[in-house]
Design a protein around this motif. Structure first.
Motif, mmCIF file in Angstrom:
data_model
loop_
_atom_site.group_PDB
_atom_site.id
_atom_site.type_symbol
_atom_site.label_atom_id
_atom_site.label_comp_id
_atom_site.label_asym_id
_atom_site.label_seq_id
_atom_site.Cartn_x
_atom_site.Cartn_y
_atom_site.Cartn_z
ATOM 1 N N ASP A 1 0.813 -1.217 0.000
ATOM 2 C CA ASP A 1 0.000 0.000 0.000
ATOM 3 C C ASP A 1 0.848 1.269 0.000
ATOM 4 N N THR A 2 2.032 1.206 0.624
ATOM 5 C CA THR A 2 2.919 2.382 0.599
ATOM 6 C C THR A 2 4.301 1.960 0.109
ATOM 7 N N GLU A 3 5.039 2.935 -0.413
ATOM 8 C CA GLU A 3 6.394 2.634 -0.905
ATOM 9 C C GLU A 3 7.298 2.224 0.254
ATOM 10 N N ALA A 4 7.111 2.870 1.403
ATOM 11 C CA ALA A 4 7.944 2.556 2.581
ATOM 12 C C ALA A 4 7.802 1.090 2.976
ATOM 13 N N GLU A 5 6.550 0.584 2.949
ATOM 14 C CA GLU A 5 6.334 -0.833 3.290
ATOM 15 C C GLU A 5 7.062 -1.740 2.301
ATOM 16 N N ALA A 6 6.940 -1.419 1.024
ATOM 17 C CA ALA A 6 7.563 -2.247 -0.011
ATOM 18 C C ALA A 6 9.081 -2.266 0.160
ATOM 19 N N ARG A 7 9.671 -1.087 0.399
ATOM 20 C CA ARG A 7 11.141 -0.997 0.565
ATOM 21 C C ARG A 7 11.592 -1.748 1.816
ATOM 22 N N ALA A 8 10.768 -1.695 2.876
ATOM 23 C CA ALA A 8 11.112 -2.403 4.119
ATOM 24 C C ALA A 8 11.182 -3.904 3.868
ATOM 25 N N VAL A 9 10.261 -4.410 3.038
ATOM 26 C CA VAL A 9 10.269 -5.848 2.709
ATOM 27 C C VAL A 9 11.555 -6.191 1.955
ATOM 28 N N LEU A 10 11.909 -5.357 0.979
ATOM 29 C CA LEU A 10 13.134 -5.592 0.204
ATOM 30 C C LEU A 10 14.348 -5.619 1.138
ATOM 31 N N ASN A 11 14.406 -4.641 2.043
ATOM 32 C CA ASN A 11 15.548 -4.580 2.970
ATOM 33 C C ASN A 11 15.624 -5.821 3.844
ATOM 34 N N GLU A 12 14.464 -6.295 4.301
ATOM 35 C CA GLU A 12 14.460 -7.486 5.161
ATOM 36 C C GLU A 12 14.914 -8.717 4.373
ATOM 37 N N ILE A 13 14.469 -8.828 3.113
ATOM 38 C CA ILE A 13 14.884 -9.970 2.270
ATOM 39 C C ILE A 13 16.410 -9.988 2.170
ATOM 40 N N ILE A 14 17.006 -8.807 1.933
ATOM 41 C CA ILE A 14 18.455 -8.729 1.724
ATOM 42 C C ILE A 14 19.210 -8.929 3.041
ATOM 43 N N GLU A 15 18.674 -8.339 4.135
ATOM 44 C CA GLU A 15 19.303 -8.521 5.454
ATOM 45 C C GLU A 15 19.347 -9.986 5.858
ATOM 46 N N LYS A 16 18.271 -10.716 5.496
ATOM 47 C CA LYS A 16 18.191 -12.125 5.911
ATOM 48 C C LYS A 16 18.696 -13.075 4.831
ATOM 49 N N ALA A 17 19.400 -12.527 3.844
ATOM 50 C CA ALA A 17 19.942 -13.354 2.757
ATOM 51 C C ALA A 17 20.783 -14.482 3.341
ATOM 52 N N ASP A 18 20.719 -15.636 2.710
ATOM 53 C CA ASP A 18 21.539 -16.774 3.093
ATOM 54 C C ASP A 18 22.902 -16.556 2.423
ATOM 55 N N THR A 19 23.802 -15.888 3.157
ATOM 56 C CA THR A 19 25.068 -15.403 2.567
ATOM 57 C C THR A 19 25.852 -16.510 1.882
ATOM 58 N N GLU A 20 25.967 -17.635 2.566
ATOM 59 C CA GLU A 20 26.751 -18.751 2.022
ATOM 60 C C GLU A 20 26.136 -19.233 0.700
ATOM 61 N N ALA A 21 24.814 -19.407 0.707
ATOM 62 C CA ALA A 21 24.137 -19.896 -0.499
ATOM 63 C C ALA A 21 24.222 -18.872 -1.634
ATOM 64 N N VAL A 22 24.062 -17.577 -1.296
ATOM 65 C CA VAL A 22 24.129 -16.544 -2.337
ATOM 66 C C VAL A 22 25.520 -16.528 -2.966
#
Length: 368
Positions: free
Chosen positions: A250-271
């Motif tokens: 619904d808002t851009e801030a929400e969408a960006r927060a989701v993106l940031n969380e996806i990247i923060e929780k990235a499986d570093t070894e697998a990536v």
């Protein structure tokens, strides 16, 4: 291809079928996406109802990069077609493990069983470890595309001719007649991916559709122009699909927060392991520019650079970006989502109607 061609044809939508575990992200973020058949049947029905045209299955033989479990693509495609009425499903096929005669026969049968709704995506292969594991020879980069091109020529020949003969470096046919041939005329649609020169050249000669990785508008325009010019020289036309990971909120801030969380929780070894594998495959292309050649860590968290396309924000922002993609020659958006069922439904209710509205306005402008 003229601008009006694009403004008159509504842009099409496809979604990645999560027939492998881990969703479409190499991240430990919570995902309410299942890889099982019950989840996927329901998802296909939601997508069909939401206005999606296609679903694309994935082919994997072995685990890796968070995809611990994988269902086989052709049989899974058939199950999704059986659960829907209009949706077209694209089965991923890998030359090497498949022989064109087997693939042609499988697809022709499913075509008859599903009133002509199956298509194929010929995947040339980037995952060397997988080929080694199943005892398949691993060809060097451009040879893989040469084999794929022969594979497609063989499929088309089998599907459209009687008494088909073909003498290639990889496949040979002697007076082969397939009956029944597929219902779809001239044949089921053939999709193909890749970003290297070899991939684009092959698409320009033989494929109906070319999938490219996510990219900026300028990057996509350059690829579209290149492939269209090459195809025109061959007396051929190719439609273009672009990969995009969609985060509509619904808002851009929400969408960006989701993106940031996806990247923060990235499986570093697998990536990093995925990055090593795909960059090795890409470097092997003579120009060193295959898929993922310029991908950052962040890009690699989503297979096929889906964040780069930037369909992240409010429904209005995303609809405008989709119409901008259409204006540079894109015919189809191939979408991935975090929580597939809920987000495909949201996309159908909130984003798609805005896209159609913007398209109608363009048509009115052209008419005026």
């Amino acid at each position: 291809m003229s601008q009006s061609h694009h403004s008159n044809n509504p842009i099409k939508f496809a979604y990645w079928v999560p027939n492998v575990s881990g969703g479409l992200l190499v991240s430990k973020i919570e995902q309410r996406t299942g890889w099982d058949i019950d989840y996927n049947r329901k998802l296909a029905q939601i997508a069909e109802r939401s206005g999606f045209d296609y679903a694309l299955t994935q082919i994997r033989f072995t685990a890796g990069y968070g995809a611990e479990y994988q269902h086989e693509s052709v049989s899974f495609t058939h199950a999704l077609l059986a659960a829907t009425q209009k949706l077209r499903v694209i089965a991923a096929i890998l030359p090497g493990p498949w022989h064109p005669a087997v693939a042609a026969k499988q697809i022709a049968t499913i075509d008859h069983l599903t009133a002509g709704r199956i298509a194929v995506n010929i995947v040339s292969g980037w995952f060397k470890t997988e080929f080694t594991a199943i005892g398949e020879p691993w060809l060097e980069h451009d040879e893989r595309y040469r084999r794929s091109e022969e594979f497609i020529r063989a499929l088309k020949g089998i599907w459209t001719q009687d008494d088909f003969s073909f003498f290639g470096d990889f496949y040979r046919f002697h007076h082969f007649t397939l009956k029944p041939k597929p219902l779809q005329q001239p044949h089921p649609e053939i999709f193909q991916g890749g970003s290297s020169r070899a991939a684009r050249d092959m698409a320009a000669r033989v494929s109906d559709w070319y999938f490219t990785n996510g990219n900026t508008l300028e990057g996509i325009k350059a690829q579209v122009d290149d492939i269209r010019a090459k195809a025109a020289k061959e007396g051929h036309a190719v439609k273009i699909g672009v990969n995009a990971f969609v985060i509509a909120r619904d808002t851009e801030a929400e969408a960006r927060a989701v993106l940031n969380e996806i990247i923060e929780k990235a499986d570093t070894e697998a990536v990093n392991a995925f990055g090593h594998e795909v960059k090795q495959a890409g470097k092997a292309s003579p120009e060193g520019e295959g898929n993922w050649a310029k991908s950052t860590f962040e890009d690699l968290v989503q297979y096929n650079d889906g964040f780069k396309t930037n369909l992240i924000g409010t429904p209005e922002q995303i609809a405008e970006r989709i119409v901008a993609l259409k204006a540079v020659g894109v015919d189809l958006i191939l979408t991935g989502f975090l929580h597939f069922q809920e987000e495909v439904d949201y996309f159908g209710q909130r984003v798609l109607p805005l896209v159609r509205e913007l398209e109608a306005r363009q048509v009115d402008k052209v008419a005026a």
